[in-house]
Design a protein around this motif. Sequence first.
Motif, PDB file in Angstrom:
ATOM      1  N   ASP A 243     -75.755 -98.566  28.782  1.00 57.77           N
ATOM      2  CA  ASP A 243     -75.665 -97.131  29.305  1.00 57.77           C
ATOM      3  C   ASP A 243     -76.890 -96.292  28.838  1.00 57.77           C
ATOM      4  O   ASP A 243     -77.158 -96.371  27.579  1.00 57.77           O
ATOM      5  CB  ASP A 243     -74.266 -96.454  28.793  1.00 57.77           C
ATOM      6  N   ILE A 244     -77.399 -95.776  29.703  1.00 54.29           N
ATOM      7  CA  ILE A 244     -78.837 -95.111  29.362  1.00 54.29           C
ATOM      8  C   ILE A 244     -78.851 -93.714  29.701  1.00 54.29           C
ATOM      9  O   ILE A 244     -78.540 -93.321  30.722  1.00 54.29           O
ATOM     10  CB  ILE A 244     -80.107 -95.777  29.991  1.00 54.29           C
ATOM     11  N   THR A 245     -79.363 -92.634  28.768  1.00 55.93           N
ATOM     12  CA  THR A 245     -79.617 -91.360  29.167  1.00 55.93           C
ATOM     13  C   THR A 245     -80.834 -91.078  28.902  1.00 55.93           C
ATOM     14  O   THR A 245     -81.720 -91.361  27.897  1.00 55.93           O
ATOM     15  CB  THR A 245     -78.852 -90.448  28.323  1.00 55.93           C
ATOM     16  N   LEU A 246     -81.681 -90.364  29.733  1.00 55.74           N
ATOM     17  CA  LEU A 246     -82.993 -89.825  29.691  1.00 55.74           C
ATOM     18  C   LEU A 246     -83.153 -88.223  29.415  1.00 55.74           C
ATOM     19  O   LEU A 246     -82.420 -87.585  30.570  1.00 55.74           O
ATOM     20  CB  LEU A 246     -83.896 -90.400  30.813  1.00 55.74           C
ATOM     21  N   THR A 247     -84.000 -87.780  28.888  1.00 57.91           N
ATOM     22  CA  THR A 247     -84.388 -86.413  28.786  1.00 57.91           C
ATOM     23  C   THR A 247     -85.410 -86.201  27.864  1.00 57.91           C
ATOM     24  O   THR A 247     -85.794 -87.118  27.158  1.00 57.91           O
ATOM     25  CB  THR A 247     -83.186 -85.568  28.319  1.00 57.91           C
ATOM     26  N   THR A 248     -86.396 -85.383  28.208  1.00 62.04           N
ATOM     27  CA  THR A 248     -87.380 -85.025  27.284  1.00 62.04           C
ATOM     28  C   THR A 248     -86.969 -84.013  26.085  1.00 62.04           C
ATOM     29  O   THR A 248     -87.069 -82.719  26.413  1.00 62.04           O
ATOM     30  CB  THR A 248     -88.589 -84.558  28.024  1.00 62.04           C
ATOM     31  N   HIS A 249     -86.718 -84.294  24.941  1.00 62.96           N
ATOM     32  CA  HIS A 249     -86.111 -83.470  23.859  1.00 62.96           C
ATOM     33  C   HIS A 249     -87.148 -82.413  23.553  1.00 62.96           C
ATOM     34  O   HIS A 249     -86.864 -81.277  23.475  1.00 62.96           O
ATOM     35  CB  HIS A 249     -85.819 -84.084  22.691  1.00 62.96           C
ATOM     36  N   SER A 250     -88.460 -82.729  23.431  1.00 66.24           N
ATOM     37  CA  SER A 250     -89.475 -81.566  23.191  1.00 66.24           C
ATOM     38  C   SER A 250     -89.615 -80.700  24.141  1.00 66.24           C
ATOM     39  O   SER A 250     -89.881 -79.396  23.955  1.00 66.24           O
ATOM     40  CB  SER A 250     -90.754 -82.404  23.184  1.00 66.24           C
ATOM     41  N   ALA A 251     -89.127 -80.615  25.455  1.00 63.24           N
ATOM     42  CA  ALA A 251     -89.223 -79.730  26.705  1.00 63.24           C
ATOM     43  C   ALA A 251     -87.629 -79.200  26.839  1.00 63.24           C
ATOM     44  O   ALA A 251     -87.583 -78.531  27.607  1.00 63.24           O
ATOM     45  CB  ALA A 251     -89.670 -80.537  27.842  1.00 63.24           C
ATOM     46  N   LYS A 252     -86.836 -79.900  26.094  1.00 68.69           N
ATOM     47  CA  LYS A 252     -85.399 -79.426  26.323  1.00 68.69           C
ATOM     48  C   LYS A 252     -84.997 -79.538  27.660  1.00 68.69           C
ATOM     49  O   LYS A 252     -84.099 -78.697  28.078  1.00 68.69           O
ATOM     50  CB  LYS A 252     -85.280 -77.967  25.611  1.00 68.69           C
ATOM     51  N   GLY A 253     -85.324 -80.486  28.405  1.00 67.48           N
ATOM     52  CA  GLY A 253     -84.875 -80.844  29.744  1.00 67.48           C
ATOM     53  C   GLY A 253     -85.605 -82.046  30.370  1.00 67.48           C
ATOM     54  O   GLY A 253     -86.148 -82.988  29.860  1.00 67.48           O
ATOM     55  N   LEU A 254     -85.410 -82.033  31.783  1.00 67.04           N
ATOM     56  CA  LEU A 254     -86.102 -83.243  32.455  1.00 67.04           C
ATOM     57  C   LEU A 254     -87.434 -82.833  32.859  1.00 67.04           C
ATOM     58  O   LEU A 254     -87.831 -81.827  33.434  1.00 67.04           O
ATOM     59  CB  LEU A 254     -85.347 -83.530  33.684  1.00 67.04           C
ATOM     60  N   THR A 255     -88.347 -83.953  32.633  1.00 70.58           N
ATOM     61  CA  THR A 255     -89.816 -83.791  32.934  1.00 70.58           C
ATOM     62  C   THR A 255     -90.144 -85.082  33.945  1.00 70.58           C
ATOM     63  O   THR A 255     -89.387 -85.946  33.992  1.00 70.58           O
ATOM     64  CB  THR A 255     -90.854 -83.873  31.708  1.00 70.58           C
ATOM     65  N   GLU A 256     -91.314 -85.015  34.451  1.00 68.20           N
ATOM     66  CA  GLU A 256     -91.742 -86.278  34.994  1.00 68.20           C
ATOM     67  C   GLU A 256     -91.763 -87.374  34.310  1.00 68.20           C
ATOM     68  O   GLU A 256     -91.621 -88.468  34.680  1.00 68.20           O
ATOM     69  CB  GLU A 256     -93.462 -86.114  35.439  1.00 68.20           C
ATOM     70  N   LEU A 257     -91.866 -87.259  33.013  1.00 64.39           N
ATOM     71  CA  LEU A 257     -91.755 -88.612  32.113  1.00 64.39           C
ATOM     72  C   LEU A 257     -90.582 -89.372  32.268  1.00 64.39           C
ATOM     73  O   LEU A 257     -90.279 -90.646  32.364  1.00 64.39           O
ATOM     74  CB  LEU A 257     -92.092 -88.187  30.758  1.00 64.39           C
TER      75      LEU A 257
END
Length: 99
Positions: free
Chosen positions: A70-84
Amino acid sequence: MPYTLLTPDAVNMALASLPGWILSSDGSAISRNFRFHDFNAAFAFMTRIAMAAEKLNHHPEWSNVYNKVDITLTTHSAKGLTELDMRMAQWISNYAGQG
C-alpha cells in the motif's frame, strides 16, 4: 528545492492518466494498493521503487504485508500534491506493469 502545489484541476487531470490511484479526502495525497503473486514479487517491486525514490529524492509512505503493498504519495515540504508525486505515481504504475 521548493515544489509548487498542483491545482485541483491539475490533480484531476493527472489522476485521469493514473488508473487505480485515489485522491485522499483532503486532497493532499494519492494512494494505491498493489497485490502480487507472493512476498518475493512484492518485495522486488518495493526494491525497484526504493531505487527510483532515491533518484527523485522523493520517498513514498508505504506498508507491506506478504503480497500486498500500500503506497501513499504526498510532498511533505509543500504540504500537498506536486508534479513530483504524479511522476512518482507513474513510475510506480509502470514498475507494477500497470502504467
